[in-house]
Design a protein around this motif. Structure first.
Motif, PDB file in Angstrom:
ATOM      1  N   TYR A 193       3.188  -5.479   5.389  1.00 53.60           N
ATOM      2  CA  TYR A 193       3.787  -4.753   6.512  1.00 53.60           C
ATOM      3  C   TYR A 193       4.463  -5.734   7.467  1.00 53.60           C
ATOM      4  CZ  TYR A 193       1.360  -0.469   5.133  1.00 53.60           C
ATOM      5  OH  TYR A 193       0.936   0.648   4.443  1.00 53.60           O
ATOM      6  N   ASN A 194       5.745  -5.488   7.766  1.00 47.23           N
ATOM      7  CA  ASN A 194       6.438  -6.271   8.780  1.00 47.23           C
ATOM      8  C   ASN A 194       5.954  -5.813  10.154  1.00 47.23           C
ATOM      9  OD1 ASN A 194       8.081  -7.848   7.076  1.00 47.23           O
ATOM     10  ND2 ASN A 194       9.464  -6.114   6.788  1.00 47.23           N
ATOM     11  N   VAL A 195       5.719  -6.782  11.042  1.00 45.55           N
ATOM     12  CA  VAL A 195       5.139  -6.476  12.345  1.00 45.55           C
ATOM     13  C   VAL A 195       6.239  -6.424  13.406  1.00 45.55           C
ATOM     14  CG1 VAL A 195       3.438  -7.205  14.068  1.00 45.55           C
ATOM     15  CG2 VAL A 195       3.040  -7.719  11.636  1.00 45.55           C
ATOM     16  N   ARG A 196       6.215  -5.358  14.217  1.00 45.08           N
ATOM     17  CA  ARG A 196       7.070  -5.256  15.401  1.00 45.08           C
ATOM     18  C   ARG A 196       6.163  -5.148  16.616  1.00 45.08           C
ATOM     19  NH1 ARG A 196      12.464  -3.853  14.932  1.00 45.08           N
ATOM     20  NH2 ARG A 196      12.457  -2.769  16.920  1.00 45.08           N
ATOM     21  N   GLN A 211       6.506 -11.610  11.481  1.00 46.80           N
ATOM     22  CA  GLN A 211       5.111 -11.734  11.041  1.00 46.80           C
ATOM     23  C   GLN A 211       4.830 -10.615  10.048  1.00 46.80           C
ATOM     24  OE1 GLN A 211       3.363 -14.321  12.259  1.00 46.80           O
ATOM     25  NE2 GLN A 211       4.388 -14.790  14.176  1.00 46.80           N
ATOM     26  N   GLN A 212       3.932 -10.877   9.102  1.00 45.12           N
ATOM     27  CA  GLN A 212       3.602  -9.867   8.098  1.00 45.12           C
ATOM     28  C   GLN A 212       2.098  -9.713   7.963  1.00 45.12           C
ATOM     29  OE1 GLN A 212       5.665 -10.862   4.398  1.00 45.12           O
ATOM     30  NE2 GLN A 212       7.155  -9.292   4.947  1.00 45.12           N
ATOM     31  N   ALA A 213       1.672  -8.465   7.815  1.00 40.93           N
ATOM     32  CA  ALA A 213       0.252  -8.149   7.650  1.00 40.93           C
ATOM     33  C   ALA A 213       0.013  -7.635   6.238  1.00 40.93           C
ATOM     34  CB  ALA A 213      -0.164  -7.090   8.663  1.00 40.93           C
ATOM     35  N   SER A 214      -0.973  -8.202   5.546  1.00 42.78           N
ATOM     36  CA  SER A 214      -1.352  -7.665   4.236  1.00 42.78           C
ATOM     37  C   SER A 214      -2.130  -6.366   4.403  1.00 42.78           C
ATOM     38  CB  SER A 214      -2.218  -8.681   3.477  1.00 42.78           C
ATOM     39  OG  SER A 214      -1.448  -9.792   3.113  1.00 42.78           O
ATOM     40  N   THR A 215      -3.007  -6.360   5.397  1.00 43.77           N
ATOM     41  CA  THR A 215      -3.816  -5.182   5.724  1.00 43.77           C
ATOM     42  C   THR A 215      -3.680  -4.932   7.221  1.00 43.77           C
ATOM     43  OG1 THR A 215      -5.423  -5.761   3.998  1.00 43.77           O
ATOM     44  CG2 THR A 215      -6.162  -4.197   5.680  1.00 43.77           C
ATOM     45  N   VAL A 216      -3.556  -3.667   7.586  1.00 44.30           N
ATOM     46  CA  VAL A 216      -3.530  -3.283   9.005  1.00 44.30           C
ATOM     47  C   VAL A 216      -4.705  -2.343   9.239  1.00 44.30           C
ATOM     48  CG1 VAL A 216      -2.245  -2.138  10.854  1.00 44.30           C
ATOM     49  CG2 VAL A 216      -1.013  -3.438   9.093  1.00 44.30           C
ATOM     50  N   VAL A 217      -5.527  -2.656  10.239  1.00 46.85           N
ATOM     51  CA  VAL A 217      -6.645  -1.787  10.604  1.00 46.85           C
ATOM     52  C   VAL A 217      -6.398  -1.255  12.012  1.00 46.85           C
ATOM     53  CG1 VAL A 217      -9.146  -1.634  10.971  1.00 46.85           C
ATOM     54  CG2 VAL A 217      -8.240  -3.184   9.214  1.00 46.85           C
ATOM     55  N   ILE A 218      -6.405   0.058  12.143  1.00 48.82           N
ATOM     56  CA  ILE A 218      -6.398   0.680  13.474  1.00 48.82           C
ATOM     57  C   ILE A 218      -7.849   1.043  13.749  1.00 48.82           C
ATOM     58  CG2 ILE A 218      -5.553   2.575  14.910  1.00 48.82           C
ATOM     59  CD1 ILE A 218      -3.269   0.749  13.950  1.00 48.82           C
ATOM     60  N   GLN A 219      -8.505   0.291  14.622  1.00 47.20           N
ATOM     61  CA  GLN A 219      -9.932   0.496  14.892  1.00 47.20           C
ATOM     62  C   GLN A 219     -10.079   1.239  16.219  1.00 47.20           C
ATOM     63  OE1 GLN A 219     -12.338  -3.072  14.694  1.00 47.20           O
ATOM     64  NE2 GLN A 219     -14.180  -2.022  15.418  1.00 47.20           N
ATOM     65  N   TYR A 220     -10.507   2.496  16.131  1.00 45.14           N
ATOM     66  CA  TYR A 220     -10.701   3.299  17.344  1.00 45.14           C
ATOM     67  C   TYR A 220     -12.001   2.895  18.022  1.00 45.14           C
ATOM     68  CZ  TYR A 220      -6.865   6.391  15.960  1.00 45.14           C
ATOM     69  OH  TYR A 220      -5.622   6.898  15.639  1.00 45.14           O
ATOM     70  N   PRO A 280     -11.796  -1.864   0.453  1.00 40.58           N
ATOM     71  CA  PRO A 280     -11.302  -3.238   0.230  1.00 40.58           C
ATOM     72  C   PRO A 280      -9.971  -3.491   0.930  1.00 40.58           C
ATOM     73  CG  PRO A 280     -10.912  -1.902  -1.731  1.00 40.58           C
ATOM     74  CD  PRO A 280     -11.589  -0.999  -0.723  1.00 40.58           C
ATOM     75  N   PHE A 281      -9.893  -4.644   1.581  1.00 38.43           N
ATOM     76  CA  PHE A 281      -8.647  -5.084   2.196  1.00 38.43           C
ATOM     77  C   PHE A 281      -7.806  -5.801   1.148  1.00 38.43           C
ATOM     78  CE2 PHE A 281     -10.447  -5.683   6.813  1.00 38.43           C
ATOM     79  CZ  PHE A 281     -10.815  -4.348   6.829  1.00 38.43           C
ATOM     80  N   LYS A 282      -6.492  -5.847   1.385  1.00 38.32           N
ATOM     81  CA  LYS A 282      -5.612  -6.617   0.505  1.00 38.32           C
ATOM     82  C   LYS A 282      -5.704  -8.083   0.934  1.00 38.32           C
ATOM     83  CE  LYS A 282      -0.665  -6.859  -0.761  1.00 38.32           C
ATOM     84  NZ  LYS A 282      -0.405  -6.097  -1.989  1.00 38.32           N
TER      85      LYS A 282
END
Length: 301
Positions: A193-196, A211-220, A280-282
């Motif tokens: 994922y490209n980061v903005r 910047q690039q993310a292999s895994t993105v976590v939205i933690q509430y 599992p995360f990437k």
């Protein structure tokens, strides 16, 4: 008989090959348009985004596999950092300072304090940037200042090259605060994922593109008023990262609903699918966005 396959040791923070665990360094970074381009962030293992006063956000970047000699712009610590970093044991923690009322709590925390409060060694001002966005840290000097810093350790992440079943398409996710935003846009060519950040590509001095993310976590998380505030009265939120709650995990262009769980501050945070199996995360750099559970993020299939 077939020869035994060599054991490949993997980093517990990225899932990438790591011959020997190395000391961890966490650096607190500005996250406004003025911070761009960041220095060193492309080398981080894990990147956290947390809300601060006035609906702005800051970054806490965890380094271990690669330690850049220029990381920044460095900013100050917040009360949320104390519990958040406790799951890493005693990493070195670099930050520009903190309000005086917070110092006793930072002093009692588990990390090795290599902040500017403890001395200026390894910090410098960049005359090409304007204050307060011009303070940079040499990661190697920070770790020299913290000989007892903990090495990379399991903080609850599980990694797998293959994504699990049951994901829904998710090519974009956007988290928004009153004065900040983070958007992650899937790039099928890189599989990341490209980061903005704050409406613009998240640039890095040492990287091409964003910047690039292999895994993105939205933690509430539950956010409360910490009782701390800045000199003009902006209240500092406290994000509760111990406990349990909902989260979204994005990887490979898909999203999963998960439950995060962290029973106590010295334990790591696990992320489980509906059936209780770990999500599992990437392998690669993970971004964990702490979002007040009263907010919603936007996901575009």
């Amino acid at each position: 008989s077939p020869s035994p396959s060599p054991i490949v040791l993997l980093s517990p923070l990225t899932g990438l090959p790591e011959p020997t665990p190395k000391p961890m360094l966490v650096v607190k970074l500005d996250n406004t348009r003025n911070a761009q381009p960041h220095a060193g962030l492309g080398s981080a293992d894990v990147v956290y985004i947390e809300e601060v006063e006035w609906g702005l956000t800051r970054i806490a970047a965890v380094f271990s596999a690669a330690i850049p000699d220029r990381i920044g712009p460095v900013r100050s610590a917040r009360i949320t950092d104390i519990d958040l970093l406790a799951q890493y044991g005693s990493p070195a923690f670099a930050f520009s300072g903190a309000q005086q009322k917070l110092w006793p709590m930072l002093e009692a925390a588990s990390f090795e304090d290599v902040s500017a409060n403890k001395g200026g060694e390894g910090y410098s001002r960049d005359s090409n940037r304007r204050a307060p966005y011009n303070y940079f840290a040499d990661g190697n000097v920070m770790l020299e200042r913290a000989p007892k810093a903990a090495v990379s350790t399991d903080i609850g992440f599980l990694f797998a090259e293959a994504a699990p079943l049951g994901g829904r398409p998710a090519t974009k996710v956007t988290a928004e605060w009153p004065y900040s935003s983070a958007r992650f846009i899937y790039d099928p060519i890189t599989g990341r994922y490209n980061v903005r950040l704050n409406g613009a590509p998240a640039k890095g001095e040492e990287i091409e593109g964003s910047q690039q993310a292999s895994t993105v976590v939205i933690q509430y998380v539950q956010q409360t008023d910490s009782g701390f505030h800045d000199h003009s009265g902006g209240r500092t939120p406290l994000a509760k990262t111990v406990g349990t709650g909902k989260a979204l995990v994005l990887r490979d262009g898909q999203v999963w609903d998960v439950i995060w769980n962290r029973p106590s501050e010295e334990l790591g945070t696990t992320f489980a699918l509906a059936d209780g199996t770990p999500m599992p995360f990437k392998p690669g750099q993970g971004w964990i966005v702490l979002v007040d559970r009263d907010r919603t993020v936007r996901i575009i299939p």
